[in-house]
Design a protein around this motif. Structure first.
Motif, PDB file in Angstrom:
ATOM      1  N   HIS A 114       0.437  -0.968  -0.142  1.00  0.00           N
ATOM      2  CA  HIS A 114      -0.098  -0.281   0.057  1.00  0.00           C
ATOM      3  C   HIS A 114       0.785   1.303   0.183  1.00  0.00           C
ATOM      4  CE1 HIS A 114       0.788  -0.887   4.227  1.00  0.00           C
ATOM      5  NE2 HIS A 114       0.824  -1.625   4.456  1.00  0.00           N
ATOM      6  N   ALA A 115       2.174   1.239   0.208  1.00  0.00           N
ATOM      7  CA  ALA A 115       2.849   2.332   0.803  1.00  0.00           C
ATOM      8  C   ALA A 115       3.259   2.255  -0.814  1.00  0.00           C
ATOM      9  CB  ALA A 115       4.113   1.892   1.457  1.00  0.00           C
ATOM     10  N   GLU A 116       3.115   2.146  -2.257  1.00  0.00           N
ATOM     11  CA  GLU A 116       3.710   2.122  -3.460  1.00  0.00           C
ATOM     12  C   GLU A 116       2.123   2.774  -3.987  1.00  0.00           C
ATOM     13  OE1 GLU A 116       5.711  -0.109  -5.515  1.00  0.00           O
ATOM     14  OE2 GLU A 116       5.995  -1.476  -3.697  1.00  0.00           O
ATOM     15  N   LEU A 117       1.077   3.440  -3.694  1.00  0.00           N
ATOM     16  CA  LEU A 117      -0.194   3.433  -4.099  1.00  0.00           C
ATOM     17  C   LEU A 117      -0.734   5.080  -4.370  1.00  0.00           C
ATOM     18  CD1 LEU A 117      -2.289   1.883  -1.899  1.00  0.00           C
ATOM     19  CD2 LEU A 117      -1.675   0.738  -3.783  1.00  0.00           C
ATOM     20  N   ASP A 175       3.114   9.865  -6.588  1.00  0.00           N
ATOM     21  CA  ASP A 175       4.578  10.687  -6.360  1.00  0.00           C
ATOM     22  C   ASP A 175       5.520   9.420  -6.064  1.00  0.00           C
ATOM     23  OD1 ASP A 175       4.199  10.163  -3.873  1.00  0.00           O
ATOM     24  OD2 ASP A 175       3.930  12.531  -3.163  1.00  0.00           O
ATOM     25  N   GLN A 176       4.609   7.731  -5.714  1.00  0.00           N
ATOM     26  CA  GLN A 176       5.862   7.169  -5.465  1.00  0.00           C
ATOM     27  C   GLN A 176       6.552   6.798  -6.535  1.00  0.00           C
ATOM     28  OE1 GLN A 176       6.569   5.746  -2.164  1.00  0.00           O
ATOM     29  NE2 GLN A 176       8.045   4.014  -3.406  1.00  0.00           N
ATOM     30  N   PRO A 177       8.187   6.502  -7.392  1.00  0.00           N
ATOM     31  CA  PRO A 177       8.809   6.995  -8.101  1.00  0.00           C
ATOM     32  C   PRO A 177       8.585   5.485  -8.193  1.00  0.00           C
ATOM     33  CG  PRO A 177      10.212   7.551  -6.758  1.00  0.00           C
ATOM     34  CD  PRO A 177       8.923   7.625  -5.842  1.00  0.00           C
ATOM     35  N   GLY A 178       8.751   5.320  -9.454  1.00  0.00           N
ATOM     36  CA  GLY A 178       8.921   3.751 -10.048  1.00  0.00           C
ATOM     37  C   GLY A 178       7.676   2.936  -9.386  1.00  0.00           C
ATOM     38  N   GLY A 179       7.006   2.935  -8.397  1.00  0.00           N
ATOM     39  CA  GLY A 179       6.405   2.245  -7.155  1.00  0.00           C
ATOM     40  C   GLY A 179       5.349   1.330  -8.541  1.00  0.00           C
ATOM     41  N   PHE A 180       4.921   0.481  -7.998  1.00  0.00           N
ATOM     42  CA  PHE A 180       3.772  -0.560  -8.541  1.00  0.00           C
ATOM     43  C   PHE A 180       2.195  -0.530  -8.456  1.00  0.00           C
ATOM     44  CE2 PHE A 180       7.124  -2.886  -9.229  1.00  0.00           C
ATOM     45  CZ  PHE A 180       7.155  -3.887 -10.300  1.00  0.00           C
ATOM     46  N   ARG A 233      -6.007  -3.030   5.053  1.00  0.00           N
ATOM     47  CA  ARG A 233      -7.614  -2.831   4.747  1.00  0.00           C
ATOM     48  C   ARG A 233      -8.088  -1.765   4.735  1.00  0.00           C
ATOM     49  NH1 ARG A 233     -12.167  -4.449   9.902  1.00  0.00           N
ATOM     50  NH2 ARG A 233     -11.534  -6.625   8.584  1.00  0.00           N
ATOM     51  N   ASN A 234      -7.665  -0.640   4.474  1.00  0.00           N
ATOM     52  CA  ASN A 234      -8.175   0.870   4.371  1.00  0.00           C
ATOM     53  C   ASN A 234      -7.717   1.163   2.763  1.00  0.00           C
ATOM     54  OD1 ASN A 234      -9.195   1.523   6.770  1.00  0.00           O
ATOM     55  ND2 ASN A 234      -7.826   3.066   7.117  1.00  0.00           N
ATOM     56  N   ALA A 235      -6.486   0.201   2.384  1.00  0.00           N
ATOM     57  CA  ALA A 235      -6.239   0.798   1.062  1.00  0.00           C
ATOM     58  C   ALA A 235      -7.479  -0.312   0.428  1.00  0.00           C
ATOM     59  CB  ALA A 235      -5.120   0.027   1.064  1.00  0.00           C
TER      60      ALA A 235
END
Length: 412
Positions: free
Chosen positions: A251-254, A257-262, A298-300
Motif C-alpha cells: 500500500h505504500a506504493e499506491l 508520487d511514488q517513483p517506480g511504484g507498482f 484493510r483501508n487501502a
C-alpha cells in the motif's frame, strides 16, 4: 487406479514408535466445496516440485546441486530443512536417501512425478477440511521438457475432482524478465495450452470468472511496472479473475508520487494478497496484525474496492538450502505461532486465507506431516516438529480455521 489402501487418510495414530495411517474405502470424496467462489475458504500453496534427483525429469528441490549423478542426497547438497513423514505413501513413489534414521534405516523421500503422491496430498486436504490448493507454476519452468509440471497439474486436476477440492494455477514470476521475454504473451499462450486443465469443474471461480494468481509483481525486480500493467490488463481482458501476490508493504506504493511504484499495477487487480512470510515472528505478530493488516491493508483495499487474501505460515527455516541463514529462524513455538495467525486472519474475514505452504520443506513452512525431533536422521541436521505433537497437527489447525472462516461468512 490408486490401490484402495491409499484412498483416504483418516487419522494418524501412534503405534509404538511408528505412525500408522488408517485407510477408509467408503466415501471416496469428502463434501464437494463450492468452486464458484473463494469466499470463506482456506487454500494451501502447493509447490509439488520434489522429484527424485539425477533422473531426466527437470528439477528436484530435494537438493541444491545435481552435479554428480553418482551420488544420492548427501549433507552438502540437501535442499530441505524438514523431512516428510512418508507414512501412507505408496512404495513405488519413494526412494532411499543417505540420511540414517534412529533405527538405522535410510530416510525415504517421495517424488511428485508419481501421481499417487499428488492424490494422497489432496486426500489429506479433503480429510482435514482444507478447501484445496493453489498450484505453483514457475515462470522459469513453463517450457520444461518431458511435461513434468504439466503432468503434475493434470494429477492435481484429477485429485481435486476426485476429492471434491478446488484448485487454482498460481504463476510465480521468478525467472521472468521484461528485457528478455514477453511475459504477457508467454502467460496467454500457456493458459491456452492448459485449457483442458482450467476447464475442470474443480477449477476455482470468483465473481463468475476463472481465478489466476500472479505472484511477484513488485518483488521480482526484473519485471517492470509497464510489464505488470500489460500482464494484468491482458489477463482481465481474456476473462480471468486476477489475484496479485505482492510485497507486504504494497500500500505504500499506491501514492501517485511514488517513483517506480507498482501502485498502477495493484489498482488493476481484482484481489491483493500481501506476502507476509518472514515479516514478523511470534513476538511482533500482534503489532503487525493490529496495525498493518487490520488498518493499513484493510483501508487501502476498501478505498480501491479490491478483495483480499491473508497469508499465514507456521514458521520457517532454510539453512540447508541457504547456509548463511539461521537454523530455525522463525520457530513454530509448538504451533502457537500458526494458531495466532489463523485466529488473526479469521477475525479480519478476508475472502480467503492462503496457507503458506502445504509441502514447502525447503523453507520449513510445510504443514503436511513431517518427522518429529526424535525421529530425525542422525547424520544431518534437520528441523522437526516437537515430540509431543502429532504429525497431522498443522493440518488439523488449518482445517479448523477453514471451518471457522466459513462460519463467519455464512453468518452474514
Amino acid at each position: 487406479m490408486l490401490p484402495s489402501r491409499w484412498i483416504k487418510v483418516v487419522s494418524f495414530l501412534r503405534v509404538g514408535s511408528c505412525i500408522a495411517v488408517l485407510a477408509q474405502e467408503d466415501s471416496l470424496q469428502a463434501s464437494i466445496i463450492d468452486r464458484s467462489t473463494l469466499d470463506g475458504k482456506l487454500f494451501v500453496g502447493y509447490q509439488a516440485w520434489f522429484r527424485k534427483p539425477f533422473e531426466d525429469n527437470g528439477n528436484s528441490h530435494w537438493t541444491t546441486s545435481l552435479s554428480d549423478p553418482g551420488l544420492t542426497l548427501i549433507h552438502y547438497v540437501v535442499g530441505v530443512d524438514m523431512v516428510p513423514n512418508i507414512t501412507g505413501y505408496p512404495e513405488e513413489c519413494l526412494f532411499d536417501t543417505s540420511f540414517t534414521l534412529p533405527d538405522g534405516k535410510p530416510a525415504q523421500f517421495y517424488t511428485n512425478d508419481c501421481e499417487w503422491v499428488v492424490d494422497l496430498h489432496f486426500s489429506m486436504m479433503a480429510n482435514y477440511g482444507i478447501s484445496g490448493a493453489f498450484i505453483q507454476r514457475f515462470y522459469g519452468y513453463i517450457n520444461e521438457a518431458n511435461g513434468g509440471w504439466v503432468n503434475i497439474l493434470n494429477y492435481a486436476k484429477t485429485a481435486a475432482e476426485k476429492y471434491g477440492r478446488g484448485f487454482v494455477i498460481e504463476y510465480d514470476l521468478n525467472g521472468a524478465a521484461t528485457g528478455s521475454t514477453n511475459v504477457t504473451d508467454t502467460f496467454l499462450a500457456d493458459l491456452e495450452a492448459l485449457s483442458s486443465i482450467t476447464s475442470s469443474p474443480a477449477y476455482m471461480h470468483q465473481n463468475g470468472k476463472p481465478v489466476l494468481e500472479i505472484w511477484g509483481l513488485g518483488i521480482v525486480t526484473e519485471v517492470t511496472v509497464d510489464d505488470g500493467i500489460a500482464i494484468v490488463t491482458a489477463l482481465k481482458n481474456a476473462g480471468w479473475y486476477v489475484i496479485l501476490g505482492v510485497q507486504q508493504a504494497w500500500h505504500a506504493e499506491l501514492a501517485a508520487d511514488q517513483p517506480g511504484g507498482f501502485g498502477p499495477v495493484y489498482k488493476l487487480a481484482h484481489m491483493i494478497q500481501p506476502w507476509t512470510v518472514g515479516s514478523y515472528d511470534v513476538n511482533n505478530y500482534d503489532e503487525f496484525h493490529d496495525g498493518r493488516q487490520a488498518i493499513e491493508d484493510r483501508n487501502a483495499l476498501q478505498q480501491l474496492g479490491l478483495e483480499s487474501s491473508i497469508v499465514v505460515w507456521p514458521g520457517g527455516s532454510s539453512s540447508n538450502a541457504n547456509p548463511s541463514e539461521v537454523f530455525d529462524h522463525f520457530p513454530r513455538w509448538n504451533g502457537t505461532f500458526y494458531q495466532k495467525q489463523l485466529d488473526g486472519a479469521i477475525s479480519l474475514k478476508p475472502n480467503f486465507i492462503f496457507g503458506a505452504m502445504f509441502d514447502e520443506v525447503n523453507e520449513g513452512t510445510a504443514i503436511f506431516p513431517v518427522l518429529r525431533n526424535r525421529e530425525l536422521p542422525t547424520n544431518q541436521r534437520f528441523l522437526g516438529i516437537d515430540d509431543d505433537m502429532e504429525p497431522d497437527i498443522y493440518l488439523k489447525k488449518a482445517g479448523d480455521a477453514a471451518s471457522k472462516l466459513a462460519a463467519a461468512w455464512q453468518g452474514d
